[in-house]
Design an enzyme around this catalytic site. Structure first.
Site: not given
Ligand code: PNW
Length: 479
Positions: A20, A77, A123, A169, A309, A311, A380, A430, A438
């Site tokens: 990334q 990290r 990763h 992940e 991780n 979110y 993250e 993060w 991605w």
């Molecule tokens: C994580 N989803 O990815 C990754 O570890 C990172 O590389 C990424 O940039 C970051 O979160 C933010 O997206 C995810 O679709 C990507 O649920 C997609 C998902 C979850 C985590």
């Protein structure tokens, strides 16, 4: 009011990943990864973005370490690009010394700046040559052997690293890479998206291989490196919090728990208990691989810490029909609104992400209970911002929404620690930089620092960069 303070040795800082941010995709002998291949296929990333240049971090070690230092962070990290250090990836393939030198220097520079490195080995950027040779993670025997050799090489060459993360992940590598096909290598049953793949099975095989590879690397570290280097090693798992869509419906309550098991316990149960969750066995039957006794011995107990991780959160509604063959969720629906019409959180640029800090606190407690109070490092946590990429630079740096996200989430974590005894010892936001997100390409930004991709990759710290430091400065005890 509970005392929310964090101990003096609490780690905080930022996270990134090789593909990334690094760029320099063909420099100094780096071999291609499956993400180089995938991102160059038209239509696979939102804006046709690739990691060819990314944030050009490969050429900006000093600048980025200085940026980190200016934040006050004491941890960072990053991940190693496997194909930069072993361009063809395999255990009998040549080592690329230039690649090793890059990471060795990175670690030295971080340590000189008083920043503790947390290093991820994998990763998602599998060497393309291993995919071509034996379909990568679809071959559990070959993959685990090659991963172990790569891990050993890094343990040997980077002895100053004391915090190792085997995989980032594995859920994403498995589901997004081999079930939905949204991520590299893009395999799935939908023949309009991919000529090859089986969404009912391949992700389950890949997950099993990843667990074995993790186990093999941990065994190698514990037996041959840990005694002298004294580091710790674990895996990083993603997981969203879940709330029942209708809390009065036991089937929704059960579905909410099942979603956590399909996302998190799929990996964490084998690591802590030596088996897959019953809910998965029940739905997937013999499509879900079985662990042999040797595999149990390798995988069970293979975490020195839990890398978390996190979110977002969802409301979960059960469904009455039987599960589809390609279902990866646990036969349920995810919603942003519950039965009463409450919304889980405001929109962001990422369709899957809505801030809900209370879910972070609850998930920390859930993990802590289920897995016996493991040491947790949050590896993250962060957010995108709706429409951020369309703003002029002067406005982009004023990311109040992100700053508030971090305030809310960090406070929720401190509460889980203080009130519920969760053993969380570090937090990495993060991300340090806006970067290649991605399949979303460069249109979605997660950084606490703007990267001006069209203006020579210059870095401009946003408000959130400063706020995270202020929050930890207030929370961490001084003596
Ligand atoms: C994580 N989803 O990815 C990754 O570890 C990172 O590389 C990424 O940039 C970051 O979160 C933010 O997206 C995810 O679709 C990507 O649920 C997609 C998902 C979850 C985590």
């Amino acid at each position: 009011m509970t005392d929310l303070s964090l101990p003096k040795d609490f780690f905080w800082g930022f996270a990134t990943a090789s593909y990334q941010i690094e760029g320099a995709a063909k420099e100094d002998g780096r071999g291609p990864s499956i993400w180089d291949t995938f991102s160059h296929i038209p239509g696979k990333t939102a804006d046709g973005g690739t990691g060819d240049v990314a944030c050009d971090a490969y050429h900006r070690t000093n600048e980025d370490v200085a940026l980190l230092k200016s934040s006050g962070a004491n941890a960072y990290r990053f991940s190693i690009s496997w194909s930069r250090v072993i361009p063809l990836g395999g255990r009998d393939d040549p080592v690329n010394e230039a690649g090793i030198a890059f990471y060795k220097n990175y670690v030295d520079k971080l340590l000189e700046a008083g920043i503790t490195p947390f290093v991820t080995l994998f990763h998602w950027d599998l060497p393309q040559a291993l995919h071509d040779r034996y379909l990568g993670m679809l071959d559990k025997v070959e993959f685990a052997k090659d991963f172990e050799r790569y891990a050993r090489l890094m343990f040997e060459r980077l002895p100053k690293v004391k915090h190792w993360i085997t995989l980032n992940e594995p859920w994403c590598s498995s589901v997004l890479g081999y079930n939905t096909g949204l991520f590299a290598p893009g395999r799935c049953s939908d023949r309009t998206k991919s000529d090859v793949g089986d969404s009912s099975r391949e992700h389950l095989i890949v997950a099993h291989s990843l667990l074995l590879a993790h186990g093999a690397a941990v065994k190698a570290y514990r037996e041959d490196f840990k005694p002298k280097d004294k580091g710790i090693i674990g895996v990083t798992l993603n997981g969203d919090w879940t709330e029942p869509w209708d809390p009065a419906d036991p089937l929704d309550v059960e579905a909410a728990e099942r979603k956590l098991e399909f996302a998190i316990s799929w990996f964490a149960d084998p690591i802590y208990f030596g088996k897959y969750p019953d809910s998965m066995r029940k739905q997937l039957g013999d499509r879900l691989p079985e662990f042999t006794p040797e595999e149990v011995a390798l995988v069970k107990g293979s975490n020195d810490f839990y890398g978390m991780n996190h979110y977002t959160a969802n409301y979960i509604k059960h469904v009455d029909t039987p599960a589809a063959e390609d279902d990866h969720l646990g036969n349920l629906e995810c919603h942003f609104y519950n039965k009463a019409g409450d919304c889980i959180g405001p929109e962001t640029q990422s369709v899957w992400l809505r801030p809900h800090p209370e879910g972070f606190r609850k998930l920390l407690i859930w993990l802590s209970k289920r897995y016996g109070t493991p040491t947790i490092y949050v590896t993250e946590n962060g957010t995108s911002l709706k429409g951020e990429n369309d703003l002029p630079l002067e406005k982009m740096v004023n990311d109040d929404f992100r700053a508030e996200y971090f305030r809310g989430y960090i406070t929720a974590m401190a509460r889980a620690r203080a009130e519920s005894g969760v053993d969380v010892r570090g937090y990495l936001a993060w991300s340090l930089l806006d970067n290649f997100e991605w399949a979303e390409g460069y249109e979605t930004r997660f950084g606490v620092t703007v990267v001006d991709y069209k203006g020579g990759q210059k870095r401009y710290p946003k408000k959130s960069f400063k706020v995270i430091g202020e929050v930890f400065n207030q929370l961490i005890k001084k003596d």
